[in-house]
Design a protein around this motif. Structure first.
Motif, PDB file in Angstrom:
ATOM      1  N   UNK A  41       5.540  -6.056   9.129  1.00 43.59           N
ATOM      2  CA  UNK A  41       6.367  -6.720   8.072  1.00 43.59           C
ATOM      3  C   UNK A  41       5.539  -6.823   6.870  1.00 43.59           C
ATOM      4  N   UNK A  42       4.408  -7.554   7.026  1.00 48.96           N
ATOM      5  CA  UNK A  42       3.287  -7.782   5.965  1.00 48.96           C
ATOM      6  C   UNK A  42       2.592  -6.763   5.712  1.00 48.96           C
ATOM      7  N   UNK A  43       2.256  -5.821   6.379  1.00 47.63           N
ATOM      8  CA  UNK A  43       1.738  -4.570   5.820  1.00 47.63           C
ATOM      9  C   UNK A  43       2.473  -3.634   5.055  1.00 47.63           C
ATOM     10  N   UNK A  44       3.920  -3.635   5.322  1.00 54.82           N
ATOM     11  CA  UNK A  44       4.970  -3.096   4.350  1.00 54.82           C
ATOM     12  C   UNK A  44       4.869  -3.896   3.049  1.00 54.82           C
ATOM     13  N   UNK A  45       5.067  -4.882   2.923  1.00 52.25           N
ATOM     14  CA  UNK A  45       5.242  -5.840   1.603  1.00 52.25           C
ATOM     15  C   UNK A  45       3.760  -5.505   1.022  1.00 52.25           C
ATOM     16  N   UNK A  46       2.680  -5.515   1.679  1.00 57.54           N
ATOM     17  CA  UNK A  46       1.658  -5.378   0.749  1.00 57.54           C
ATOM     18  C   UNK A  46       1.424  -3.776   0.222  1.00 57.54           C
ATOM     19  N   UNK A  47       2.088  -2.824   1.251  1.00 56.66           N
ATOM     20  CA  UNK A  47       1.872  -1.524   0.582  1.00 56.66           C
ATOM     21  C   UNK A  47       2.844  -1.471  -0.659  1.00 56.66           C
ATOM     22  N   UNK A  48       3.982  -2.083  -0.471  1.00 57.59           N
ATOM     23  CA  UNK A  48       4.958  -1.902  -1.695  1.00 57.59           C
ATOM     24  C   UNK A  48       4.270  -2.664  -2.825  1.00 57.59           C
ATOM     25  N   UNK A  49       3.644  -3.654  -2.653  1.00 53.82           N
ATOM     26  CA  UNK A  49       3.339  -4.431  -4.072  1.00 53.82           C
ATOM     27  C   UNK A  49       2.134  -3.592  -4.560  1.00 53.82           C
ATOM     28  N   UNK A  50       1.173  -2.960  -3.643  1.00 53.86           N
ATOM     29  CA  UNK A  50       0.307  -2.110  -4.223  1.00 53.86           C
ATOM     30  C   UNK A  50       0.766  -0.925  -4.956  1.00 53.86           C
ATOM     31  N   UNK A  51       1.982  -0.459  -4.419  1.00 61.84           N
ATOM     32  CA  UNK A  51       2.655   0.878  -5.185  1.00 61.84           C
ATOM     33  C   UNK A  51       3.172   0.446  -6.320  1.00 61.84           C
ATOM     34  N   UNK A  52       3.852  -0.771  -6.580  1.00 60.38           N
ATOM     35  CA  UNK A  52       4.318  -1.289  -7.651  1.00 60.38           C
ATOM     36  C   UNK A  52       3.323  -1.548  -8.677  1.00 60.38           C
ATOM     37  N   UNK A  53       2.200  -2.159  -8.427  1.00 62.57           N
ATOM     38  CA  UNK A  53       0.946  -2.189  -9.019  1.00 62.57           C
ATOM     39  C   UNK A  53       0.624  -0.849  -9.892  1.00 62.57           C
ATOM     40  N   UNK A  54       0.435   0.015  -9.003  1.00 63.08           N
ATOM     41  CA  UNK A  54      -0.067   1.488  -9.319  1.00 63.08           C
ATOM     42  C   UNK A  54       0.986   2.099 -10.419  1.00 63.08           C
ATOM     43  N   UNK A  55       2.339   1.923  -9.926  1.00 69.32           N
ATOM     44  CA  UNK A  55       3.465   2.615 -10.896  1.00 69.32           C
ATOM     45  C   UNK A  55       3.872   1.802 -12.300  1.00 69.32           C
ATOM     46  N   UNK A  56       3.055   0.569 -12.301  1.00 72.38           N
ATOM     47  CA  UNK A  56       3.553  -0.255 -13.544  1.00 72.38           C
ATOM     48  C   UNK A  56       2.852   0.524 -14.706  1.00 72.38           C
ATOM     49  N   UNK A  57       3.698   0.616 -15.916  1.00 73.07           N
ATOM     50  CA  UNK A  57       3.166   1.285 -17.042  1.00 73.07           C
ATOM     51  C   UNK A  57       2.332   0.364 -17.768  1.00 73.07           C
TER      52      UNK A  57
END
Length: 61
Positions: A41-57
């Motif tokens: 679960x922690x790895x999933x949250x971290x991966x989602x956070x990194x994806x969100x940071x990369x996708x941020x305009x």
């Protein structure tokens, strides 16, 4: 027959009797399963956070 509850203070501080050892084994397996779920679960949250940071305009100028 003694109580099925005991306190382990040291690794070598295991119950010597057969009735409690399988109980301890079950508890350890279930505990390991819960820890692995928390890690996933922690790895999933971290991966989602990194994806969100990369996708941020980019910030506007």
């Amino acid at each position: 027959m003694g109580s099925l509850f005991f306190r382990i203070e040291f690794v070598n501080d295991l119950p010597p009797d057969l009735p409690r050892l399988p109980t301890l084994e079950t508890w350890l397996v279930l505990s390991l399963y819960r820890v692995r779920q928390q890690i996933a679960a922690a790895e999933q949250r971290q991966a989602e956070q990194h994806r969100g940071e990369r996708a941020r305009p980019p910030a506007p100028d």
